[in-house]
Design a protein around this motif. Structure first.
Motif, PDB file in Angstrom:
ATOM      1  N   TYR A 289     -10.969 -79.771 -96.554  1.00 38.52           N
ATOM      2  CA  TYR A 289     -10.997 -78.307 -96.691  1.00 38.52           C
ATOM      3  C   TYR A 289     -10.701 -77.558 -95.393  1.00 38.52           C
ATOM      4  O   TYR A 289     -10.518 -76.345 -95.422  1.00 38.52           O
ATOM      5  N   GLY A 290     -10.692 -78.246 -94.282  1.00 37.06           N
ATOM      6  CA  GLY A 290     -10.422 -77.594 -93.013  1.00 37.06           C
ATOM      7  C   GLY A 290     -11.697 -77.355 -92.219  1.00 37.06           C
ATOM      8  O   GLY A 290     -12.805 -77.312 -92.757  1.00 37.06           O
ATOM      9  N   HIS A 291     -11.519 -77.162 -90.928  1.00 34.27           N
ATOM     10  CA  HIS A 291     -12.675 -77.073 -90.038  1.00 34.27           C
ATOM     11  C   HIS A 291     -13.392 -75.728 -90.121  1.00 34.27           C
ATOM     12  O   HIS A 291     -14.589 -75.648 -89.817  1.00 34.27           O
ATOM     13  N   LEU A 292     -12.703 -74.686 -90.533  1.00 32.57           N
ATOM     14  CA  LEU A 292     -13.397 -73.399 -90.719  1.00 32.57           C
ATOM     15  C   LEU A 292     -14.406 -73.507 -91.857  1.00 32.57           C
ATOM     16  O   LEU A 292     -15.523 -72.979 -91.770  1.00 32.57           O
ATOM     17  N   ILE A 293     -14.022 -74.192 -92.929  1.00 39.99           N
ATOM     18  CA  ILE A 293     -14.966 -74.433 -94.029  1.00 39.99           C
ATOM     19  C   ILE A 293     -16.096 -75.334 -93.546  1.00 39.99           C
ATOM     20  O   ILE A 293     -17.267 -75.144 -93.909  1.00 39.99           O
ATOM     21  N   GLY A 294     -15.757 -76.317 -92.722  1.00 40.95           N
ATOM     22  CA  GLY A 294     -16.794 -77.180 -92.153  1.00 40.95           C
ATOM     23  C   GLY A 294     -17.806 -76.395 -91.350  1.00 40.95           C
ATOM     24  O   GLY A 294     -19.023 -76.621 -91.447  1.00 40.95           O
ATOM     25  N   ASP A 295     -17.336 -75.440 -90.563  1.00 40.68           N
ATOM     26  CA  ASP A 295     -18.250 -74.573 -89.804  1.00 40.68           C
ATOM     27  C   ASP A 295     -19.132 -73.753 -90.745  1.00 40.68           C
ATOM     28  O   ASP A 295     -20.329 -73.552 -90.483  1.00 40.68           O
ATOM     29  N   GLU A 296     -18.543 -73.273 -91.832  1.00 41.30           N
ATOM     30  CA  GLU A 296     -19.317 -72.496 -92.809  1.00 41.30           C
ATOM     31  C   GLU A 296     -20.425 -73.349 -93.419  1.00 41.30           C
ATOM     32  O   GLU A 296     -21.557 -72.873 -93.619  1.00 41.30           O
ATOM     33  N   VAL A 297     -20.123 -74.612 -93.716  1.00 37.47           N
ATOM     34  CA  VAL A 297     -21.138 -75.520 -94.267  1.00 37.47           C
ATOM     35  C   VAL A 297     -22.295 -75.675 -93.279  1.00 37.47           C
ATOM     36  O   VAL A 297     -23.474 -75.608 -93.661  1.00 37.47           O
ATOM     37  N   VAL A 353     -13.684 -73.040-102.090  1.00 41.83           N
ATOM     38  CA  VAL A 353     -12.410 -72.953-101.387  1.00 41.83           C
ATOM     39  C   VAL A 353     -11.355 -72.613-102.414  1.00 41.83           C
ATOM     40  O   VAL A 353     -11.044 -73.436-103.281  1.00 41.83           O
ATOM     41  N   LYS A 354     -10.853 -71.404-102.354  1.00 39.92           N
ATOM     42  CA  LYS A 354      -9.912 -70.912-103.371  1.00 39.92           C
ATOM     43  C   LYS A 354     -10.560 -71.053-104.752  1.00 39.92           C
ATOM     44  O   LYS A 354     -11.573 -70.445-105.029  1.00 39.92           O
ATOM     45  N   HIS A 355     -10.001 -71.906-105.605  1.00 36.57           N
ATOM     46  CA  HIS A 355     -10.552 -72.043-106.954  1.00 36.57           C
ATOM     47  C   HIS A 355     -11.387 -73.309-107.117  1.00 36.57           C
ATOM     48  O   HIS A 355     -11.774 -73.658-108.234  1.00 36.57           O
TER      49      HIS A 355
END
Length: 544
Positions: A289-297, A353-355
């Motif tokens: 999902y990418g590192h920005l999503i990882g940061d959000e987690v 993430v998106k849908h």
């Protein structure tokens, strides 16, 4: 001598490139420009000053944005003049060979620091890596922006060296993607480039670069600069106790809290529990999902924990996706109930993430202070051991440490495999690793193969086990790079760490290996103690 070896490599690469280009109908101008750009930086750094000067003056006739193609009759007049300089012997810097030893006397704490080097010039990268690791720094290398970003988000280096010209993105584009997180994590960024116009330097400094170094690099000044920046980083770390990404306390505060609670127990016998927590399959989240999503987690996880604990509890980010929770006046069984409630709440949290919607879990290990003479490191080791048993048992669960658990831990297996056609290398490595006993691993299995084909055709893989594969770069039948390609294509990377063993006689193997998915490479001949330390560090970053 080190510098002479690299001078020879640069000459060989130059001659090979010109020989290959002479057999082509035409060569793209941007390829010629990149060749000259790399030659300028590398040659100057290792003391080939005449070669570097000619490369710099020749660069003005080419650009990296042109679509023009040059025939050998056209480019030959510009590039063939380099060959007589190599034949005559370029001017060298007699101080360069001694610079590493002189500077090593001034570096005492460099073992702690990891440097991420993002540059596509293989010879320069190899020279920097060897020079820095002689100072006991640990160096991760990336020959592309994509690989550099991946390592940056996964390993959290202590300092970044970034070139401007990269094959897939510009260094400025990479800088824009990492500078915010790097500043929050107090990671200095140093740009190194042959491109050093005033406008470019102003742009880099305005974005947050700490230093801008021109190629060719003076290694004496460069090594002192690195030392200086790490001293500054140490001062930063002393003044900060909060992790800015998650809002949890940081590793420094973790250490302080642990010492305070142990001292309090010795005075008052007030018990406390320590829970070590690690998010499950977090590397896969970043990759998918990418590192920005990882940061959000990470941020949402921290919010859930902080909303579930008492004021007197202390929540810390231990490193990466690993956290720690101190629970004063709480025994281990009560602490387990707290952690399991947090596990349940976090597992229900939806991430989008998106849908697509996904969920994340975590594993935890808990220990309780019992003896007044216990050391801080021992408590952390106990909680870590329980944590890793929770992971090997299937993840998304909490395990409490006991003496019986230590004696009868799960049958966690780490496989160390050596694939090398040199029988002596296989024997030496096998002997050394036969006595290796990493913590949290019940059993280390050692095996070796004389060639890549025998290895691939063997029944070597089991989905429930971990693997460290040391792979020779040049072998009969299938070379190491071909074996690496099959490993990465046919097996999940999450459980397999691959380290290339190379004599560095074939630079293209190193390039291809890193781009294909090698996690590191080790130069032959190597010291076994250094190899063990390197592998242990890599293993616990990638496999656990």
């Amino acid at each position: 001598m080190t510098t002479q070896k690299y001078k020879t490599l640069i000459e060989q690469r130059t001659r090979q490139t010109l020989r290959e280009w002479s057999e082509l109908p035409a060569v793209e101008e941007k390829d010629i420009y990149r060749f000259l750009h790399n030659l300028k930086g590398t040659a100057g750094t290792v003391g080939l000053t005449e070669v570097a000067a000619l490369a710099e003056s020749t660069m003005f006739f080419f650009t990296d944005t042109s679509d023009k193609s040059w025939t050998v009759e056209e480019w030959g007049g510009y590039l063939y003049p380099f060959l007589p300089i190599f034949n005559e012997g370029a001017t060298t810097n007699p101080k360069l060979a001694d610079s590493q030893q002189k500077n090593s006397d001034n570096l005492t704490d460099s073992q702690k620091y990891e440097i991420l080097l993002i540059d596509d010039d293989v010879n320069l990268v190899a020279f920097f890596k060897e020079s820095l690791e002689k100072q006991s720094y640990y160096v991760s290398i990336a020959l592309s922006a994509e690989r550099g970003l991946k390592i940056f988000y996964e390993s959290k280096p202590d300092l970044i060296l970034l070139d401007i010209l990269l094959p897939d993105q510009s260094g400025m584009e990479v800088l824009n993607q990492i500078v915010g997180k790097a500043n929050k994590e107090r990671i200095p960024i140093i740009m190194i480039s042959s491109e050093y116009s005033k406008a470019l330097q102003m742009q880099a400094y305005s974005l947050g670069v700490m230093d801008f170094i021109k190629k060719p690099v003076d290694m004496d000044l460069f090594l002192i600069l690195i030392q200086n920046r790490f001293k500054l980083k140490t001062e930063w770390q002393k003044s900060i106790i909060v992790d800015e990404l998650t809002g949890a306390f940081n590793r420094k505060h973790f250490n302080q809290t642990l010492k305070q609670l142990i001292a309090d127990f010795k005075r008052t016998e007030r018990t406390f529990s320590l829970a070590m927590i690690d998010l499950d399959y977090f590397k896969k989240i970043n990759d998918t999902y990418g590192h920005l999503i990882g940061d959000e987690v990470l941020q949402i996880f921290a919010e859930i924990v902080q909303g579930s604990i008492r004021i007197e509890d202390t929540f810390c980010r231990y490193g990466g996706e690993e956290f720690a929770l101190f629970l004063p006046n709480t025994d281990a069984s009560s602490a387990k109930l707290v952690i399991e409630r947090i596990q349940e709440r976090f597992s229900l949290q939806e991430f989008q993430v998106k849908h697509e919607t996904f969920h994340v879990t975590f594993s935890s290990g808990i220990t309780e202070i019992i003896k007044s003479d216990v050391e801080a490191d021992k408590l952390v080791e106990e909680a870590d051991q329980a944590l890793y048993i929770a992971k090997f048992a299937g993840r998304n669960q909490t395990i409490v440490y006991t003496d019986q658990l230590s004696a009868n831990r799960l049958d966690s297996i780490l496989n160390v495999i050596i694939v090398d056609d040199d029988a002596l290398i296989r024997r030496i490595v096998t002997t050394q690793f036969s006595t290796w006993k990493p913590s949290n691993i019940a059993k280390v299995q050692i095996s070796s193969y004389a060639n890549g084909l025998d290895f691939l055709q063997s029944d070597w893989y089991s989905a429930n086990e971990k693997y460290i594969i040391m792979l020779d770069g040049v072998m009969p039948d299938l070379d190491g790079v071909e074996v690496l390609e099959r490993i990465r294509n046919d097996y999940p990377a999450v459980n397999i760490l691959v380290i290339m063993l190379t004599g560095r006689t074939n630079q293209s193997d190193i390039v291809h290996a890193l781009q294909t998915g090698a996690d590191d490479y080790v130069i032959k001949p190597f010291h076994m103690k250094e190899l063990l330390l390197r592998i242990e560090r890599l293993a616990f970053r990638f496999l656990f």
